[in-house]
Write an enzyme that holds these catalytic residues in place. Structure first.
Site, PDB file in Angstrom:
ATOM      1  N   LYS A 129       7.889  20.108  60.860  1.00  0.00           N
ATOM      2  CA  LYS A 129       6.832  21.792  60.672  1.00  0.00           C
ATOM      3  C   LYS A 129       7.541  22.396  59.002  1.00  0.00           C
ATOM      4  O   LYS A 129       8.820  22.659  59.488  1.00  0.00           O
ATOM      5  CB  LYS A 129       6.885  22.419  61.941  1.00  0.00           C
ATOM      6  CG  LYS A 129       6.126  23.767  61.361  1.00  0.00           C
ATOM      7  CD  LYS A 129       5.527  24.682  62.844  1.00  0.00           C
ATOM      8  CE  LYS A 129       7.007  25.626  62.577  1.00  0.00           C
ATOM      9  NZ  LYS A 129       7.042  27.018  61.493  1.00  0.00           N
ATOM     10  N   LYS A 148      -0.352  29.139  57.473  1.00  0.00           N
ATOM     11  CA  LYS A 148      -1.469  30.319  58.488  1.00  0.00           C
ATOM     12  C   LYS A 148      -2.477  30.880  57.431  1.00  0.00           C
ATOM     13  O   LYS A 148      -2.556  31.807  56.996  1.00  0.00           O
ATOM     14  CB  LYS A 148      -0.649  31.550  59.130  1.00  0.00           C
ATOM     15  CG  LYS A 148       0.328  30.511  59.973  1.00  0.00           C
ATOM     16  CD  LYS A 148       1.221  32.601  60.960  1.00  0.00           C
ATOM     17  CE  LYS A 148       2.154  31.186  62.091  1.00  0.00           C
ATOM     18  NZ  LYS A 148       2.950  30.423  61.723  1.00  0.00           N
ATOM     19  N   HIS A 192      -5.959  32.595  55.915  1.00  0.00           N
ATOM     20  CA  HIS A 192      -6.192  33.759  56.252  1.00  0.00           C
ATOM     21  C   HIS A 192      -7.269  33.879  55.185  1.00  0.00           C
ATOM     22  O   HIS A 192      -5.974  35.205  54.373  1.00  0.00           O
ATOM     23  CB  HIS A 192      -5.077  34.614  56.509  1.00  0.00           C
ATOM     24  CG  HIS A 192      -6.314  36.063  57.275  1.00  0.00           C
ATOM     25  ND1 HIS A 192      -6.432  36.656  58.314  1.00  0.00           N
ATOM     26  CD2 HIS A 192      -7.914  36.266  56.975  1.00  0.00           C
ATOM     27  CE1 HIS A 192      -6.787  37.999  59.302  1.00  0.00           C
ATOM     28  NE2 HIS A 192      -7.983  36.977  58.532  1.00  0.00           N
ATOM     29  N   THR A 252     -12.210  29.871  50.188  1.00  0.00           N
ATOM     30  CA  THR A 252     -10.813  30.034  49.681  1.00  0.00           C
ATOM     31  C   THR A 252      -9.726  29.313  50.349  1.00  0.00           C
ATOM     32  O   THR A 252      -9.137  28.016  50.546  1.00  0.00           O
ATOM     33  CB  THR A 252     -10.469  31.561  49.517  1.00  0.00           C
ATOM     34  OG1 THR A 252     -10.565  32.175  48.519  1.00  0.00           O
ATOM     35  CG2 THR A 252      -8.357  30.903  48.614  1.00  0.00           C
ATOM     36  N   GLY A 280      12.901  25.278  66.662  1.00  0.00           N
ATOM     37  CA  GLY A 280      14.195  25.431  65.069  1.00  0.00           C
ATOM     38  C   GLY A 280      15.577  25.378  65.414  1.00  0.00           C
ATOM     39  O   GLY A 280      16.142  24.394  65.692  1.00  0.00           O
TER      40      GLY A 280
HETATM   41  O1  C5P Z   1      14.181  28.452  65.598  1.00  0.00           O
HETATM   42  P1  C5P Z   1      12.650  28.591  66.807  1.00  0.00           P
HETATM   43  O2  C5P Z   1      13.112  27.781  67.713  1.00  0.00           O
HETATM   44  O3  C5P Z   1      12.447  29.316  66.997  1.00  0.00           O
HETATM   45  O4  C5P Z   1      12.045  28.500  65.696  1.00  0.00           O
HETATM   46  C1  C5P Z   1      10.358  28.559  66.110  1.00  0.00           C
HETATM   47  C2  C5P Z   1       9.304  28.219  64.664  1.00  0.00           C
HETATM   48  O5  C5P Z   1       7.883  28.766  64.939  1.00  0.00           O
HETATM   49  C3  C5P Z   1       9.654  28.886  63.239  1.00  0.00           C
HETATM   50  O6  C5P Z   1       9.185  28.059  62.524  1.00  0.00           O
HETATM   51  C4  C5P Z   1       8.938  29.934  63.532  1.00  0.00           C
HETATM   52  O7  C5P Z   1       8.457  31.166  62.898  1.00  0.00           O
HETATM   53  C5  C5P Z   1       7.750  29.152  64.479  1.00  0.00           C
HETATM   54  N1  C5P Z   1       7.040  30.796  65.139  1.00  0.00           N
HETATM   55  C6  C5P Z   1       6.911  31.144  66.185  1.00  0.00           C
HETATM   56  N2  C5P Z   1       6.311  31.726  66.796  1.00  0.00           N
HETATM   57  C7  C5P Z   1       5.046  31.964  66.084  1.00  0.00           C
HETATM   58  C8  C5P Z   1       4.100  31.279  65.808  1.00  0.00           C
HETATM   59  C9  C5P Z   1       5.393  30.265  64.982  1.00  0.00           C
HETATM   60  O8  C5P Z   1       8.578  31.040  66.349  1.00  0.00           O
HETATM   61  N3  C5P Z   1       3.707  32.927  67.708  1.00  0.00           N
END
Ligand code: C5P
Length: 235
Positions: free
Chosen positions: A36, A65, A67, A72, A214
């Site tokens: 990602k 994301k 919006h 566009t 992440g």
């Molecule tokens: O480090 P971690 O596992 O928390 O990372 C989760 C990833 O998913 C990050 O890139 C975060 O921006 C993304 N994310 C999230 N919650 C959401 C949407 C996206 O944690 N609702």
């Protein structure tokens, strides 16, 4: 790859630049299902980061994301498709016309299989008070369901949702709708700023198709070993 044998781990490359992203991604590519790329990396490294990571022969999920007005968003989705993103995100709160334009654009711009356009419903950082402040009422679960239904009407084939929304969404969504879930924690690390988490196995059992992970991988002392452990925990 068959759905049952597919590696569902999408690693969030939440790093500041292309050098760090490449180092991490090339180490992890053999053991994960995709990568990602979010707004931070995309903005600092530039669009070239998408084909560079794609060269590792893993799907790229471009999480910007979108919006905006339908025209566009449609043009942005076409650009992301031409870059080679296989999954991308739009905000469902942009409305029916915007989501339809995004889905149509993905289908038109893709030479073969269109990328999976995923709808983001209510950001998991928002609680009922924050939601009420936007004028959308204070029932987060109801708003998530409402936006999910709208995404279905628009023809989207997938949604991003929090671990604790999977079960409720699975009850109202057709089985072919793909659910992508962040907020995954193994229990061995801190939950960081995620307050609603499930383990990888629990999230899949509840009906998630893809797990966005992440810090449990990237901040581990040995990222590849951490990814391998998570993969093993799924079977
Ligand atoms: O480090 P971690 O596992 O928390 O990372 C989760 C990833 O998913 C990050 O890139 C975060 O921006 C993304 N994310 C999230 N919650 C959401 C949407 C996206 O944690 N609702």
């Amino acid at each position: 790859m068959k759905e049952t044998t597919r590696n569902p781990i999408l690693v969030a490359l939440d790093v500041p630049d292309a050098v760090a992203a490449w180092k991490l991604a090339s180490e992890l590519a053999p053991v994960v299902g995709g990568f990602k790329i979010g707004a931070e990396l995309f903005t600092s490294a530039g669009p070239d980061i998408v084909p560079r990571i794609r060269a590792l022969e893993r799907p790229v999920f471009l999480d910007l994301k979108f919006h905006d007005i339908p025209n566009t968003v449609a043009r942005s989705v076409a650009a992301a498709t031409r870059l080679g993103a296989q999954m991308l995100t739009i905000h469902t709160s942009g409305g029916l016309a915007m989501m339809r334009a995004a889905e149509e654009s993905a289908r038109r711009a893709a030479p073969t299989a269109p990328p999976l356009v995923l709808g983001v419903t209510v950001l998991t950082s928002m609680d009922s008070r924050a939601l009420a402040e936007t004028g959308a009422g204070e029932n987060v679960a109801r708003q998530v369901e409402r936006l999910a239904q709208l995404a279905l009407r628009a023809g989207l084939r997938g949604l991003v949702c929090s671990p604790l929304e999977i079960t409720a969404l699975r009850q109202i969504l057709p089985v072919e709708i793909q659910l992508v879930t962040p907020g995954i924690r193994t229990g061995q690390e801190s939950s960081d700023d995620q307050s609603r988490t499930l383990s990888p196995r629990q999230a899949l059992a509840a009906g998630a198709n893809w797990l966005v992970i992440g810090r449990p991988i990237c901040a581990a002392p040995q990222p590849r070993a951490a990814a391998e452990q998570i993969l093993a925990s799924l079977h």
